[in-house]
Scaffold this active site. Structure first.
Site, PDB file in Angstrom:
ATOM      1  N   ARG A  51     -43.694 -10.209  31.645  1.00 28.16           N
ATOM      2  CA  ARG A  51     -44.294 -11.523  31.398  1.00 28.16           C
ATOM      3  C   ARG A  51     -45.432 -11.336  30.408  1.00 28.16           C
ATOM      4  O   ARG A  51     -45.796 -10.216  30.057  1.00 28.16           O
ATOM      5  CB  ARG A  51     -44.696 -12.244  32.702  1.00 28.16           C
ATOM      6  N   ALA A  53     -46.896 -13.560  26.783  1.00 26.02           N
ATOM      7  CA  ALA A  53     -46.177 -14.072  25.613  1.00 26.02           C
ATOM      8  C   ALA A  53     -45.675 -12.988  24.650  1.00 26.02           C
ATOM      9  O   ALA A  53     -44.465 -12.936  24.356  1.00 26.02           O
ATOM     10  CB  ALA A  53     -47.065 -15.083  24.889  1.00 26.02           C
ATOM     11  N   ASP A 238     -50.219 -18.546  25.205  1.00 26.69           N
ATOM     12  CA  ASP A 238     -48.753 -18.568  25.095  1.00 26.69           C
ATOM     13  C   ASP A 238     -48.285 -19.364  23.887  1.00 26.69           C
ATOM     14  O   ASP A 238     -47.189 -19.162  23.385  1.00 26.69           O
ATOM     15  CB  ASP A 238     -48.129 -19.141  26.363  1.00 26.69           C
ATOM     16  N   LYS A 249     -52.133 -19.682  30.714  1.00 27.80           N
ATOM     17  CA  LYS A 249     -51.916 -19.680  32.167  1.00 27.80           C
ATOM     18  C   LYS A 249     -52.676 -20.807  32.856  1.00 27.80           C
ATOM     19  O   LYS A 249     -53.830 -21.066  32.538  1.00 27.80           O
ATOM     20  CB  LYS A 249     -52.346 -18.316  32.699  1.00 27.80           C
TER      21      LYS A 249
HETATM   22  O1  MRU Z   1     -46.635 -16.542  33.382  1.00 27.63           O
HETATM   23  P1  MRU Z   1     -47.136 -15.384  32.571  1.00 27.63           P
HETATM   24  O2  MRU Z   1     -47.679 -14.271  33.406  1.00 27.63           O
HETATM   25  O3  MRU Z   1     -46.118 -14.931  31.547  1.00 27.63           O
HETATM   26  O4  MRU Z   1     -48.353 -15.981  31.745  1.00 27.63           O
HETATM   27  C1  MRU Z   1     -49.038 -15.133  30.873  1.00 27.63           C
HETATM   28  C2  MRU Z   1     -50.206 -15.774  30.248  1.00 27.63           C
HETATM   29  O5  MRU Z   1     -50.473 -16.952  30.406  1.00 27.63           O
HETATM   30  C3  MRU Z   1     -51.008 -14.923  29.296  1.00 27.63           C
HETATM   31  O6  MRU Z   1     -52.368 -15.265  29.373  1.00 27.63           O
HETATM   32  C4  MRU Z   1     -50.501 -15.172  27.868  1.00 27.63           C
HETATM   33  O7  MRU Z   1     -49.126 -14.973  27.806  1.00 27.63           O
HETATM   34  C5  MRU Z   1     -51.171 -14.305  26.887  1.00 27.63           C
HETATM   35  S1  MRU Z   1     -50.607 -12.634  27.052  1.00 27.63           S
HETATM   36  C6  MRU Z   1     -51.274 -11.674  25.853  1.00 27.63           C
END
Ligand code: MRU
Length: 347
Positions: A51, A53, A238, A249
């Site tokens: 998980r 982005a 994301d 998030k």
């Molecule tokens: O649901 P997830 O764990 O994939 O969400 C991840 C996030 O929201 C991160 O903060 C975002 O992807 C940035 S990662 C460098």
């Protein structure tokens, strides 16, 4: 081409397939799963084995390599047509992180011009995406750290670290760099319900690198900020809209509102592959909703009262007006808006 080795490696390409560190099991267990076909890669993204982005984008790029290997073996004449179904499966794996669509698009462009066996050129492209992500994180880490004064406290949300990227991390890249420059007095991570990316992943990865971290409940964020203990709220993203609104998030918006109220600065750290110039503002960004079971239970055990319903959006939109600085590998934007974002993207 070799992908530069990092301390924490969430994604590893092996000759016979892709290995992903199963992030659902951390911090209890450090176990890799081995994937050899595109459907398993898409499922691993949907099910949160991997998980974050940039990590989702890199994984999908390797997924395209696995798909091409199979389709080319199946039919040299038809593989370019039949692989389209595989690309669609990957594109459907999660909706919010634009890096997924960006990476698949890059792989598609290579496919379009290929004449012969696609394996090596596609693998080279996936590795280039992977390696560039690590390098970009390191330069964003240095850039972002210049904004942080010595003796500062920082709070981060979710996990925007090595685990969420090719390595090193975006928000955690800045925190790592600032730590190595001895600028940080204290690092706080909030729990990040319901998946607990903060408690399970951010805490694990910082401690793994001997960087001390203090966990707070999300309900403690205002109390922490009002105590004067933190000067920066540092997060990843994301998807960033053309006007600087940031999808991240769930809980990022609450953190940014609280930061504004308490005079804490907000820093968003993301590569330009996270900026989606096709969406004018955050209202156009698709927000993923996941099953209510993820909210009502913990480690597979129901904790909410039986029969209770759940509402589980997993991202929210923080308006550009609440953001002090966006750090990208191409440069930094203070007080983001459409003009500044367009200038950065065209620089
Ligand atoms: O649901 P997830 O764990 O994939 O969400 C991840 C996030 O929201 C991160 O903060 C975002 O992807 C940035 S990662 C460098």
């Amino acid at each position: 081409m070799q992908v530069e080795l990092e301390n924490i490696q969430p994604i590893i390409w092996r000759d016979d397939g892709l290995e992903l560190l199963d992030q659902r099991l951390l911090p209890k267990e450090e176990k890799y799963i081995h994937l050899q076909d595109v459907k398993s890669v898409a499922n691993a993204i949907t099910d949160m084995v991997v998980r974050g982005a940039p990590a989702i984008g890199i994984t999908a790029a390797y997924g395209v390599v696995l798909a091409a290997r199979h389709r080319y073996q199946e039919s040299i004449a038809n593989w370019k047509k039949s692989i389209q179904d595989d690309l669609d499966i990957l594109l459907d794996s999660r909706p919010t992180a634009i890096n997924l669509f960006w990476a698949i698009n890059r792989m598609k462009k290579v496919i379009e011009v290929l004449q012969d066996d696609p394996l090596v050129p596609l693998l080279n492209e996936a590795m280039a995406i992977h390696q560039k992500d690590i390098l970009d994180n390191k330069s964003m880490g240095e850039l972002g750290a210049t904004f942080i004064s010595s003796g500062s406290g920082v709070l981060t949300h979710c996990n925007a670290g090595a685990l969420a990227t090719g390595g090193y991390g975006t928000a955690l890249g800045v925190i790592r760099s600032a730590w190595h420059h001895n600028k940080l007095r204290k690092i706080y991570a909030d729990e990040t319900r319901p998946w607990l990316q903060g408690a399970r992943l951010t805490a694990w990865e910082l401690l793994h690198d001997d960087i001390p971290v203090t966990l707070v409940a999300e309900g403690a964020v205002s109390a922490l900020m009002s105590s004067g203990e933190v000067q920066w709220f540092v997060v990843g993203s994301d998807r960033i809209a053309a006007n600087g609104d940031v999808a991240n998030k769930i809980g990022t918006l609450a953190g940014a509102i609280q930061a504004k109220y308490h005079g804490v600065k907000v820093m968003v750290v993301a590569p330009t592959s996270t900026i989606d110039m096709a969406v004018a503002s955050g209202t156009e960004i698709p927000i993923e909703h996941r099953g209510s079971d993820e909210l009502l239970g913990l480690s597979g055990q129901l904790v909410a009262a039986a029969g209770c319903e759940g509402w589980n959006p997993v991202f929210d939109i923080t308006p550009a007006s609440l953001i002090d600085v966006i750090v990208t590998e191409k440069g930094v934007i203070e007080s983001p808006n459409s003009v500044k974002i367009a200038n950065l993207m065209h620089s």
